[in-house]
Design a protein around this motif. Structure first.
Motif, PDB file in Angstrom:
ATOM      1  N   LYS A   3       0.848  -1.186   0.000  1.00  0.00           N
ATOM      2  CA  LYS A   3       0.000   0.000   0.000  1.00  0.00           C
ATOM      3  C   LYS A   3       0.889   1.243   0.000  1.00  0.00           C
ATOM      4  N   THR A   4       0.939   1.930  -1.143  1.00  0.00           N
ATOM      5  CA  THR A   4       1.806   3.093  -1.292  1.00  0.00           C
ATOM      6  C   THR A   4       1.042   4.234  -1.935  1.00  0.00           C
ATOM      7  N   LYS A   6       1.813   8.671  -3.429  1.00  0.00           N
ATOM      8  CA  LYS A   6       2.644   9.866  -3.536  1.00  0.00           C
ATOM      9  C   LYS A   6       1.897  11.032  -2.902  1.00  0.00           C
ATOM     10  N   ILE A   7       2.551  11.710  -1.959  1.00  0.00           N
ATOM     11  CA  ILE A   7       1.982  12.895  -1.343  1.00  0.00           C
ATOM     12  C   ILE A   7       3.014  14.016  -1.469  1.00  0.00           C
ATOM     13  N   GLY A   8       2.774  14.918  -2.408  1.00  0.00           N
ATOM     14  CA  GLY A   8       3.755  15.964  -2.671  1.00  0.00           C
ATOM     15  C   GLY A   8       5.071  15.369  -3.137  1.00  0.00           C
ATOM     16  N   GLN A   9       6.154  15.710  -2.445  1.00  0.00           N
ATOM     17  CA  GLN A   9       7.470  15.176  -2.791  1.00  0.00           C
ATOM     18  C   GLN A   9       7.750  13.833  -2.122  1.00  0.00           C
ATOM     19  N   GLN A  10       6.823  13.364  -1.289  1.00  0.00           N
ATOM     20  CA  GLN A  10       7.064  12.170  -0.482  1.00  0.00           C
ATOM     21  C   GLN A  10       6.431  10.918  -1.094  1.00  0.00           C
ATOM     22  N   PHE A  11       7.186   9.848  -1.065  1.00  0.00           N
ATOM     23  CA  PHE A  11       6.667   8.510  -1.320  1.00  0.00           C
ATOM     24  C   PHE A  11       6.314   7.922   0.032  1.00  0.00           C
ATOM     25  N   THR A  12       5.051   7.514   0.208  1.00  0.00           N
ATOM     26  CA  THR A  12       4.638   6.958   1.493  1.00  0.00           C
ATOM     27  C   THR A  12       4.261   5.493   1.319  1.00  0.00           C
ATOM     28  N   ILE A  13       4.588   4.719   2.333  1.00  0.00           N
ATOM     29  CA  ILE A  13       4.287   3.288   2.303  1.00  0.00           C
ATOM     30  C   ILE A  13       3.875   2.834   3.697  1.00  0.00           C
ATOM     31  N   ASP A  14       2.779   2.094   3.769  1.00  0.00           N
ATOM     32  CA  ASP A  14       2.331   1.520   5.035  1.00  0.00           C
ATOM     33  C   ASP A  14       3.113   0.231   5.282  1.00  0.00           C
ATOM     34  N   ILE A  15       3.782   0.157   6.393  1.00  0.00           N
ATOM     35  CA  ILE A  15       4.663  -0.983   6.669  1.00  0.00           C
ATOM     36  C   ILE A  15       3.835  -2.268   6.761  1.00  0.00           C
ATOM     37  N   PRO A  16       4.133  -3.264   5.899  1.00  0.00           N
ATOM     38  CA  PRO A  16       3.400  -4.535   5.935  1.00  0.00           C
ATOM     39  C   PRO A  16       3.957  -5.474   7.001  1.00  0.00           C
ATOM     40  N   LYS A  17       3.242  -6.541   7.244  1.00  0.00           N
ATOM     41  CA  LYS A  17       3.639  -7.497   8.281  1.00  0.00           C
ATOM     42  C   LYS A  17       5.029  -8.078   8.027  1.00  0.00           C
ATOM     43  N   GLN A  18       5.344  -8.345   6.731  1.00  0.00           N
ATOM     44  CA  GLN A  18       6.633  -8.980   6.424  1.00  0.00           C
ATOM     45  C   GLN A  18       7.823  -8.049   6.653  1.00  0.00           C
ATOM     46  N   TRP A  19       7.557  -6.748   6.828  1.00  0.00           N
ATOM     47  CA  TRP A  19       8.641  -5.800   7.113  1.00  0.00           C
ATOM     48  C   TRP A  19       8.734  -5.468   8.597  1.00  0.00           C
ATOM     49  N   GLU A  20       7.850  -6.022   9.396  1.00  0.00           N
ATOM     50  CA  GLU A  20       7.854  -5.712  10.824  1.00  0.00           C
ATOM     51  C   GLU A  20       9.183  -6.139  11.437  1.00  0.00           C
ATOM     52  N   THR A  21       9.746  -5.321  12.242  1.00  0.00           N
ATOM     53  CA  THR A  21      11.041  -5.446  12.925  1.00  0.00           C
ATOM     54  C   THR A  21      12.227  -5.068  12.032  1.00  0.00           C
ATOM     55  N   ARG A  22      11.989  -4.851  10.742  1.00  0.00           N
ATOM     56  CA  ARG A  22      13.058  -4.299   9.900  1.00  0.00           C
ATOM     57  C   ARG A  22      13.336  -2.861  10.353  1.00  0.00           C
ATOM     58  N   THR A  23      14.557  -2.394  10.131  1.00  0.00           N
ATOM     59  CA  THR A  23      14.867  -0.977  10.326  1.00  0.00           C
ATOM     60  C   THR A  23      14.883  -0.290   8.964  1.00  0.00           C
ATOM     61  N   ILE A  24      14.828   1.031   8.982  1.00  0.00           N
ATOM     62  CA  ILE A  24      14.938   1.771   7.714  1.00  0.00           C
ATOM     63  C   ILE A  24      16.289   1.495   7.077  1.00  0.00           C
ATOM     64  N   TYR A  90       2.786   2.057 -20.039  1.00  0.00           N
ATOM     65  CA  TYR A  90       2.559   1.906 -18.591  1.00  0.00           C
ATOM     66  C   TYR A  90       3.210   3.090 -17.893  1.00  0.00           C
ATOM     67  N   GLU A  91       2.574   3.584 -16.834  1.00  0.00           N
ATOM     68  CA  GLU A  91       3.180   4.669 -16.073  1.00  0.00           C
ATOM     69  C   GLU A  91       2.628   4.685 -14.650  1.00  0.00           C
ATOM     70  N   ASP A  92       3.513   4.941 -13.685  1.00  0.00           N
ATOM     71  CA  ASP A  92       3.107   5.227 -12.321  1.00  0.00           C
ATOM     72  C   ASP A  92       4.039   6.312 -11.784  1.00  0.00           C
ATOM     73  N   ASP A  93       4.076   6.489 -10.480  1.00  0.00           N
ATOM     74  CA  ASP A  93       4.878   7.570  -9.904  1.00  0.00           C
ATOM     75  C   ASP A  93       6.380   7.343 -10.053  1.00  0.00           C
ATOM     76  N   PRO A 279       9.814  -2.438  -7.960  1.00  0.00           N
ATOM     77  CA  PRO A 279      10.677  -2.368  -6.775  1.00  0.00           C
ATOM     78  C   PRO A 279      10.033  -1.734  -5.548  1.00  0.00           C
ATOM     79  N   PHE A 280       8.966  -0.949  -5.722  1.00  0.00           N
ATOM     80  CA  PHE A 280       8.379  -0.238  -4.578  1.00  0.00           C
ATOM     81  C   PHE A 280       6.976  -0.716  -4.206  1.00  0.00           C
ATOM     82  N   THR A 281       6.229  -1.232  -5.147  1.00  0.00           N
ATOM     83  CA  THR A 281       4.891  -1.746  -4.818  1.00  0.00           C
ATOM     84  C   THR A 281       4.861  -3.261  -4.757  1.00  0.00           C
TER      85      THR A 281
END
Length: 303
Positions: A3-4, A6-24, A90-93, A279-281
């Motif tokens: 779940k991603t 684009k908000i202005g200059q920011q790419f936002t992503i809701d952290i999924p379960k498989q990324w839990e405990t990962r660091t940035i 094809y096109e996305d952000d 790579p991002f979605t």
């Protein structure tokens, strides 16, 4: 699919379960395998946010956290935008895929050149108000048509470059060749080098660079003494398909440079399909490019 948005200059992503405990830090280093320079710039800029607050790069992320990364900062482009009526497949952000017509280069070859595919894509983005970085991930010969991937920001460019190098971007070409191939499929793995007798021609050479081309023959009866084949490459050498098919006695129809006896406006080669994981979605992308000048080059083909 993640779940991603684009908000202005920011790419936002809701952290999924498989990324839990990962660091940035581990997300950039281990998951995206992003270049150290780009990661360092993001850290120094302090504009990566978690839930709207400045991020701690070494703290574990949690399910439902919102990670924001400034991928979409405007920057001055050195590419001259030119209207060329380019078909966008094809096109996305983060990226787009364009259908390259025959007779233009993938990118400018001089400062004066403003009629390449890259110039046309730059115009398309400018017309949408997107004044961002733009980069071609791979290229096609001037008279080869079909799908070309472009990155719309630096992180996308770096990661797509890596995916291409790791053969995780699958590209399928369609070609018409002279003669009937004996086998229904095969692999040509002869190295390719420059031809010292011709400034642009390449040739099979024992001292050349490694080159591997896989091919499959398709049912095709529209023209006698020709074969319709699909090709996939493990390497991306200049003129690779053209050189390899010519080397086994089956030059591309219309490819005068590599021995074709048939005169056409161009060689019969088309980049028909690209497949990769976004790579991002993490969405599976499969994009097919219609033949741009059929039936003059590829008559009666329905694939």
């Amino acid at each position: 699919m993640l779940k991603t948005k684009k908000i202005g200059q920011q790419f936002t992503i809701d952290i999924p379960k498989q990324w839990e405990t990962r660091t940035i830090e581990s997300l950039f280093k281990d998951h995206w395998k992003a270049p150290k320079k780009l990661v360092h710039e993001l850290r120094m800029d302090k504009s990566v946010l978690v839930n709207g607050q400045e991020a701690n790069w070494t703290s574990p992320l949690h399910l439902g956290d919102t990670l924001s990364i400034p991928f979409f900062k405007p920057e001055v482009s050195t590419v001259q935008p030119t209207y060329l009526d380019i078909a966008i497949l094809y096109e996305d952000d983060h990226l787009l895929i364009a259908n390259k017509p025959a007779g233009i280069d993938t990118h400018p070859n001089s400062e004066e050149d403003d009629h390449s595919l890259l110039n046309g894509v730059a115009f398309h983005l400018q017309s949408k108000g997107e004044l961002y970085y733009i980069k071609h991930i791979h290229r096609l010969d001037r008279d080869t048509t079909g799908a070309v991937i472009f990155a719309k920001h630096r992180m996308a460019g770096a990661i797509l470059d890596r995916l291409l190098e790791e053969r995780k971007i699958k590209r399928t070409y369609m070609a018409l060749v002279e003669g009937k191939l004996k086998n229904s499929s095969g692999t040509i793995s002869d190295p390719i080098g420059r031809d010292r007798h011709h400034p642009t021609r390449r040739r099979v050479s024992p001292t050349g660079q490694t080159a591997v081309t896989h091919y499959n023959v398709h049912v095709y009866e529209a023209k006698k003494d020709t074969s319709l084949i699909s090709c996939q490459l493990d390497t991306g050498r200049t003129h690779q398909i053209r050189v390899h098919l010519s080397s086994i006695g089956h030059p591309l129809i219309g490819d005068i440079l590599y021995g074709s006896s048939v005169k056409l406006s161009r060689q019969a080669l088309h980049a028909y399909k690209v497949e990769f994981t976004h790579p991002f979605t993490e969405e599976k992308i499969l994009c097919k490019a219609p033949f741009t000048d059929s039936p003059s080059i590829f008559p009666d083909i329905n694939i």
